[in-house]
Scaffold this motif. Sequence first.
Motif: not given
Lengths: 624, 172, 107
Positions: C91-92, C87-89, C82-85, C99, C96, C102-103
């Motif tokens: 983080i994405f 975690l990247p999402i 679960y974490l493998l798949w 961004i 987002g 703060s901007f």
Amino acid sequence: MIYSVVGHYSLILGLCAGLILIFFSIQNFKNSNQLDTKILSFSFLQLFFVLISFLALIISFVISDFSNETVFNNSHTTKPLFYKISGTWGNHEGSLLLWLLVLTLFIFIFLLRTKNQPIKYKILTLGFQQVIIIGFFLFLIQTSNPFNYLFPVPDEGLGLNPILQDPALAIHPPILYLGYVGSSIIFSSALAATTLNMVSISWAVHIKKWVLISWIFLTLGILLGSIWAYYELGWGGFWFWDPVENVSLMPWLALTTLLHCILVLERKEILTSWVIILSIATFTLSMCGTFLVRSGILNSVHTFANDPERGLFILIFLFALIFLSLFIFFFFHQTNKNNSSNFFWLSKETSILVNNWFMMYFLSVVLIGTVYPIFLDVIFSQKISVGPPFYHKLIAPFLIPFLFAMAIGPRLKWIRSDLKDKIYLISLLIISILISFFIVKNFSTNILINTILISSALYLFFITLRDFFSKKYKNFAQNTAHFGFSLLILSILFNNLFSSEIITNLKVGETYDNSKTKIVFESINQKKEKNYKSIIANFNITNSEGINNNLSPELRIYNQPNITTSEADIKTTLMKDKFIVINLVQNQDYFNVRYQVKPFMLWIWLSVIMISFGGLVSFLQKRI
Amino acid sequence: MKNKLIPYSIILIFLIIFAVFYKSLKDTNIYTPETKINNDIPIFSAELLLSNENLNSTEIFELDKFYLLNIWASWCVPCRDEHPILMSLSKNNKLIIVGMNYKDNKKNAKSFLDELGNPYEKIILDKNGTNSIEWGAFGVPETFIIYNNKIIKKYIGPLNNELLIEIQKIIK
Amino acid sequence: MAINNLNANENSERNEITKNLRCLICQGQSVYDSDSDFANSMKILVDRKLDEGLSEKEIYTYFKEKYGDWILYDPGLNKNTYLLWLLPILIFLFGGAIIAKSFILKK
């Protein structure tokens, strides 16, 4: 023998020079009106000592001095001279010595070439860099001394792994190291700039050159490794998402992100913390890669001799650097609050942020995919493999918006802009979608995803292509790199879609024939070279268009060490590569023959060269 | 408080990463499949080496008897080393030794047995290596102990004197 | 031999499957890429299983039972991954959010 002694002592002298340099740096830092000339001369001396040591190792290899353990383990008298020399850095000890050489060379150039920057900053950068250099000196002398003495002196060496006896692999490590080590300068300089609180526009302009240099070398280094894997590992692929490859891709992703970020900082004092984090991350990832590869905790097709003691040393060193930089970052770094950072959603800043956002995502996919199995094994004792399907599934969908952003982003202006010629942009989009739909429809089963992927890449391709001829638009370096990237993605996609392959078993004289291709196994020759015997198989291949090719793949049986390698025969043309490789089958009188037609291979290499050429143009450009 | 939380948690994360890397340094990175014990043996049919018969696995393995299945080949050097162990095991009448000749040619296999003796009651052929994959093996030599159509023990690599004693204990 | 005289299209399914199987002998390669004895036998066996009418998924399960999860290059979504798949999402999405916060939304 004498060369080993010279090499060894000159290493120790180099280490001493490092310690003296740190002492002088502290002295000079206290009263810093002027850069102490002693610093420059000792830095030169250190470079000189490492160079002597490196030359001593090369000479030991050339004269096959087997009293040297490294030479004994990695060389052989019958090896051709070229590979005796390249064998110097084809092994662990020698490659670390090369690291050290590049480290000392770069810091010397840095001291020499850095102008218009505060003296304190230069001294502090030198200080941080010397910490890294001394770390490497200790690592080399402690755990991997290239000048260990063997007695009694053996008559003959063990030889270099034959798959490493290759021209591309002879220059691959030095090029890659130039990239890695360049990132160490960025690391030290970012730490120094943070400590002095001078991460600013002028610093960004100055460090951009170093970012570009490392980026160009890293790109070319990865390319060379990939080309080598393509023809030497004998299976026709060029990227396997193997841990060792991932490890070189991660710093590249971080560095590419940093490069884009610096572009913003070059104009406006925002994103300072982010630039510092990226500078630290790039070098840390390079070091982390060295750790993962050298300690052997990952298994990979690329074999390296490994030793847990070395792994432990790099691990401790790596984390010492990480904690040092964390300390400096949290202790010294002040975010600039008054220079508020808002800009319109449609602006160049936003598009660079989008770039950063996606690049960080790609980096996290590669990083997590590479280290996750280690964590799972240690914490839960479960063993899994993370391979190409994982990376493809997580990266491909995100590539689509990324490519569109790459096409639109550079057309935007700083701070606030609106898109001009919308009609033109939209019509190009429709054309791209139509073209890719017609290409994909005839060939593939996954129509939807392939159409979208190819159209986004085609879109970037058309837009960047047109911009070469547009007068309004002047950023040639950026456009070249982006154009190269679109070409790279297109080539990879087409290569995937249109590759075809035949795997069969043939005896001499037999013919394989399907409706499209006819392969005739004509004959076998044997040849004896100085350090290997080879079996050359001659094939005649006719395709459906009646084009006839003679291809002769080879099996080489090396004498020292006794290893058989398959040498593919590749006929490269502009549009496609024909690739054939043979293998022995245990206890059978036939060969396993693998014939592949791989379109656009050449374009994959050319587009990467074009990407780094974009970097080179930017490097040579004066700031507008 | 809030601005201290971030640095500390980052430092904690890196410490965990350090610990994991440190621990993994000591483990080997070569994967060997776990021995799944009490798995049913696969069902297959295979040619025999010394006669031209074809046999089904059900005809080879009977219930309530100990079997030892040994995967070997004449070209495999470690097989030569473990052969004396198999020879001495073959003297034990509680154990039936079955050989699986892996990717070999018949002539070499026969001369191997003529030279070193034949400990096997039956030898089945695995010409293309697929039978041994059905068994969950991935190289030569590998040895399985079978009882009641279940694999009760598996050894990867050559047998040695210690394992000889262990096997003798199992079948007692 | 089973792998004789098959043309490129006929064994494309075999190729897809073997690309996703990891070779136990040369552990950095897939069965498709490898030319070791073990890998060649695996290829023959995959062909045979396809002939017997097993689906791609059934073949993966077959090998997974024999050699463990490690043999598959595509780590399916299960409690170990679960974490493998995700975690990247995560983080994405997190990136987002940063961004946007703060901007862009700050006016």
